[in-house]
Design an enzyme around this catalytic site. Structure first.
Site, PDB file in Angstrom:
ATOM      1  N   SER A  40     -33.719  71.839  14.733  1.00 37.30           N
ATOM      2  CA  SER A  40     -33.778  70.541  15.400  1.00 37.30           C
ATOM      3  C   SER A  40     -34.619  70.552  16.683  1.00 37.30           C
ATOM      4  CB  SER A  40     -32.350  70.060  15.658  1.00 37.30           C
ATOM      5  OG  SER A  40     -32.375  68.765  16.163  1.00 37.30           O
ATOM      6  N   ASP A  92     -37.794  64.535  18.036  1.00 38.54           N
ATOM      7  CA  ASP A  92     -37.474  65.958  18.200  1.00 38.54           C
ATOM      8  C   ASP A  92     -38.125  66.705  17.024  1.00 38.54           C
ATOM      9  OD1 ASP A  92     -35.772  65.072  16.173  1.00 38.54           O
ATOM     10  OD2 ASP A  92     -34.178  66.452  16.717  1.00 38.54           O
ATOM     11  N   ASP A 137     -37.164  67.873  14.074  1.00 41.17           N
ATOM     12  CA  ASP A 137     -36.909  67.564  12.662  1.00 41.17           C
ATOM     13  C   ASP A 137     -36.808  66.067  12.382  1.00 41.17           C
ATOM     14  OD1 ASP A 137     -34.476  67.460  14.061  1.00 41.17           O
ATOM     15  OD2 ASP A 137     -33.308  67.846  12.256  1.00 41.17           O
ATOM     16  N   ASP A 183     -34.850  63.544  13.425  1.00 40.39           N
ATOM     17  CA  ASP A 183     -33.656  62.697  13.327  1.00 40.39           C
ATOM     18  C   ASP A 183     -33.397  61.936  14.622  1.00 40.39           C
ATOM     19  OD1 ASP A 183     -32.811  64.942  14.693  1.00 40.39           O
ATOM     20  OD2 ASP A 183     -30.977  65.231  13.551  1.00 40.39           O
TER      21      ASP A 183
HETATM   22 MG    MG Z   1     -32.820  66.891  15.321  1.00 33.00          MG
END
Ligand code: MG
Length: 464
Positions: A104, A246, A248, A250
């Site tokens: 992440s 960020d 990844d 999300d």
């Molecule tokens: Mg993330």
């Protein structure tokens, strides 16, 4: 509702899956055995695997595909993908579960694994415990040689995902003509957010758009500190607003037309307002650390805010349980269940884009119209050994206001001002968060409770 599970009870899984420094805590050996345990937990079902753009992600991708296939899973190898796109496809394709390889927002040396169930959301911590038990007992069930299926690559993974985002925008605009700067943090979000915004008729400027696990543009956590350069680029480009993801994809943090970083609660508030305008009375799910702004807006529309412990897993799973459509976190995570009940930075980008286009106001103007609240963050050292006793003592503090003790203690000092004191899951300290309609009042509340907490810690140390 169950409260937060203490991190000390978990051996492998933390707040968001299993994470660590590559080749120190996070090794291919761990990933292989863990994925054999995951595949065994899912009884050799059909599963998907995807990864972010970190340097170590390809080796973990191959390892996890092999581990799942060895215990009889039919594996769809999605390659590089955003976490929310993988989560959406898990649900859309009717799979039993999936694994995302990502750390992440953590620095480049980290990587990790997240496990999702059939609804596309991360497994509740109780189910992660089950996987841990299989892992530590080496209790995986290898498939008979005839039942080991070759993992299959998937090329087309974003079209149906982006279509779902558009379908769930409730009348998505196609010609917004907004100028938007997207800072993809050299991460996988560049595969999802720019194609969506093009469909909405935005003029795009993409920065840090080459996927590079060294994160040469900036660190992947979208904090104001890491976004200093992005702020300047937004105003220099004369963009209507900026979006910073960020690693990844999300989370999405927004920057207004002046390059000012907007607080995650503010964009969550704008989205809540827009949503409740269309669906008054719907429940909103959010962690107890979120701004009272959300509750104030919800009350205006006759809606209830349902609080969870801090962590996206709690938000997702409570949304599923109570059939809530919208959830959000103060760090810029928005969850929209009709699409997928997981935080999704690309969905969030579409929502803010639609609001700015429809309201015909600048992002800074829209934020100025929100209720005003100030948050003070502080912390106090406390050894791990007495955290539980100190939390217990906090519970018995006399108070006139409403109290929520699902994750630390939250006390409403007045109907619009509160204090939250939480033991950190990983560090020897308590986090203190106070919010009030004025900065002075928030500071006063934080100071008062810090003194009380300090007395409690001293007394617990004496009795230890
Ligand atoms: Mg993330």
């Amino acid at each position: 509702m169950s409260g937060a599970i203490s991190l000390s009870e978990r051996k492998l899984f933390g707040t968001n899956g299993v994470r660590g420094i590559v080749n120190e805590e996070m090794t291919t050996e761990l990933a292989l055995k863990l994925s054999m345990a995951i595949g065994t937990y899912f009884k050799g079902a059909e599963m998907a695997v995807g990864c972010d753009g970190r340097l170590s992600s390809p080796i973990f991708l191959d390892t996890v595909c092999a581990g799942l296939a060895s215990v009889g899973c039919r594996v769809w190898n999605l390659g590089m993908i955003t976490t929310p796109a993988l989560q959406f496809l898990t649900k859309d394709w009717g799979l039993k579960g999936s694994v995302m390889i990502t750390a992440s927002h953590n620095p480049p040396e980290y990587n990790g694994l997240k496990v999702m169930g059939n609804s596309g959301v991360e497994l509740p911590h109780e189910e992660e415990f089950e996987i841990e038990r299989i892992y530590f007992a080496s209790n995986w069930k290898l498939a008979d040689w005839k039942n080991v299926k070759t993992p299959l690559p998937v090329a087309e993974k974003f079209p149906s995902y982006i279509q779902s985002v558009i379908d769930n925008l409730d009348g998505a605009p196609t010609q917004t003509n907004l100028k938007v700067l997207v800072d993809a943090a050299n991460g996988v979000s560049v595969l999802a957010t720019p194609p969506l915004l093009e469909r909405l008729g935005c003029k795009l400027k993409v920065v840090n758009g080459n996927i590079d696990g060294n994160f040469p543009g900036r660190l992947p956590e979208p904090t104001p500190e890491n976004l200093r350069k992005t702020s300047k680029l937004v105003s220099a480009a004369k963009a209507d607003f900026g979006i910073a993801h960020d690693g990844d994809g999300d989370r999405a943090v927004f920057l207004d037309e002046h390059g000012q970083v907007c607080w995650g609660d503010q964009t969550f508030a704008l989205i809540t307002q827009d949503f409740l305008e269309r669906y008054p009375g719907e429940k909103i799910v959010t962690p107890i650390s979120s701004s009272h702004m959300i509750q104030e807006i919800a009350e205006k529309y006759g809606s209830e805010v349902v609080y969870t412990p801090v962590g996206s897993v709690y938000v997702s799973n409570l949304m599923l349980k109570i059939h809530a459509k919208l959830g959000g976190e103060e760090n810029g995570g928005i969850f929209y269940a009709p699409h997928v009940a997981a935080r999704d930075g690309t969905m969030t980008s579409g929502m803010i884009c639609k609001i700015v286009a429809e309201e015909r106001k600048t992002l800074s103007k829209l934020i100025t119209r929100l209720p005003k609240y100030y948050i003070i963050k502080d912390k106090l050292f406390c050894p791990h050994s007495i955290k539980e006793a100190a939390t217990e003592a906090l519970r018995s503090l006399p108070t006139k206001g409403e109290v929520l003790d699902i994750d630390g203690i939250k006390v409403w000092v007045t109907p619009k001002a509160w204090i939250l004191i939480r033991p950190s899951g990983t560090e020897p300290l308590f986090r203190i968060l106070a919010e009030a309609p004025t900065k002075g009042m928030a500071q006063k509340i934080a100071n008062k409770y810090k003194i009380r907490l300090s007395r409690i810690i001293k007394s617990c140390l004496r009795n230890a």
